[in-house]
Write a protein that holds these residues in place. Structure first.
Motif, mmCIF file in Angstrom:
data_model
loop_
_atom_site.group_PDB
_atom_site.id
_atom_site.type_symbol
_atom_site.label_atom_id
_atom_site.label_comp_id
_atom_site.label_asym_id
_atom_site.label_seq_id
_atom_site.Cartn_x
_atom_site.Cartn_y
_atom_site.Cartn_z
ATOM 1 N N ARG A 2 0.819 -1.213 0.000
ATOM 2 C CA ARG A 2 0.000 0.000 0.000
ATOM 3 C C ARG A 2 0.856 1.268 0.000
ATOM 4 N N ASP B 188 -6.742 -2.897 -0.884
ATOM 5 C CA ASP B 188 -7.666 -3.582 0.029
ATOM 6 C C ASP B 188 -8.827 -4.214 -0.723
ATOM 7 N N GLU B 189 -9.327 -3.522 -1.728
ATOM 8 C CA GLU B 189 -10.434 -4.051 -2.520
ATOM 9 C C GLU B 189 -9.984 -5.280 -3.308
ATOM 10 N N SER C 54 -9.862 -8.265 -0.998
ATOM 11 C CA SER C 54 -11.190 -8.772 -0.658
ATOM 12 C C SER C 54 -11.812 -9.545 -1.820
ATOM 13 N N THR D 236 -5.690 -13.281 -0.384
ATOM 14 C CA THR D 236 -4.283 -12.943 -0.156
ATOM 15 C C THR D 236 -3.337 -13.779 -1.010
#
Length: 279
Positions: free
Chosen positions: A47, A75-76, A79, A83
């Motif tokens: 990030r 993050d999107e 989701s 991972t």
């Protein structure tokens, strides 16, 4: 005649500094050795790296990951794809960014082919009961040895490219061996080891052009089939014809049936077509 080891060392010396990848990508590669590795802290580092983040998001929005809506943040992406898939995205972004310019190579086309190969390899691996993530990494890395040859010996690389128009990877490796006393499979395996990829991925790169070799692993054989499928798709060969052209001995060694392979080829071809339209 110089030895294989000497030939590889000479090539890496001629290439100069080893292609570098961001430290966070290096850490991601190292986690491939540990199935239980906690990836979230490393994803947190992604990030804060705008360059890698941008490359990762571009891949996340490509047809190869089948996202049905635009992915706007790390993050999107996590989701949506998880991972483990994020790890393959980060490694893909890092490996491709390590070669910003290579003499005589259309890198956009090169990495498009690599992503297609990786996608097919991971699909076949799932069907064969092999680790799909490692198969993806192997598929992605299959031809990086060619990039190293172009960097080290651009004139010879141009000669090889000219002589190998329309030829498959195994035939190309034979031409490279004749001119350099080594070939892209061995060079790619050496680079994978220097970048700390797991030994089984390096071995798959080394033997993927020799799928019937007793030392070839299941991963190497799956990589071979993926490479042939990707090559044939780029030649506009119909998926049904591709299946017919595959070496039945190798598909049997992998425990794959024609119907399953056809399904995977069609799926990957559709994703690749969607990605090209998006471009």
């Amino acid at each position: 005649m110089i030895s294989r080891t000497h030939a590889i060392e000479r090539l890496f010396a001629a290439a100069g500094q080893l292609p570098s990848i961001p430290r966070v990508v290096q850490k991601m590669i190292e986690t491939l050795r540990d199935e239980d590795a906690d990836l979230l802290p490393l994803i947190g580092e992604i990030r804060t790296d705008p360059t890698i983040s941008a490359r990762v998001l571009k891949l996340a929005n490509s047809g190869y990951y089948g996202s049905r809506r635009a992915v706007g943040s790390i993050d999107e992406a996590v989701s949506l794809i998880g991972t483990r898939a994020m790890r393959t995205l980060v490694i893909s972004a890092g490996v491709s960014s390590s070669f910003p310019k290579v003499p005589g190579v259309d890198l956009q086309s090169f990495w498009r082919h690599a992503l297609l190969t990786a996608s097919i390899a991971s699909q076949l691996a799932r069907r064969a009961g092999e680790n799909a993530e490692r198969a993806y990494s192997a598929g992605l890395m299959l031809r990086v040895g060619q990039l190293m040859i172009h960097i080290a010996f651009p004139r010879v690389a141009d000669e090889i490219m000219s002589e190998c128009q329309g030829l498959g990877m195994s035939e190309r490796a034979t031409v490279e061996q004749h001119k350099l006393n080594t070939h892209h499979c061995e060079v790619g395996a050496e680079l994978a080891m220097r970048w700390n990829f797991p030994d089984d991925i390096a071995a798959a790169l080394e033997y993927y052009c020799q799928p019937r070799n007793p030392d070839a692993s299941l991963l190497a054989r799956l990589a071979h089939l993926a490479a042939q499928c990707a090559f044939e798709l780029e030649q506009q060969t119909a998926p049904e014809d591709i299946v017919q052209r595959l070496d039945n001995t190798v598909t049997d060694m992998c425990g794959l049936d024609p119907a399953g392979i056809l399904q995977d080829i069609r799926s990957c071809a559709e994703r690749a077509a969607g990605d090209e339209q998006a471009d």
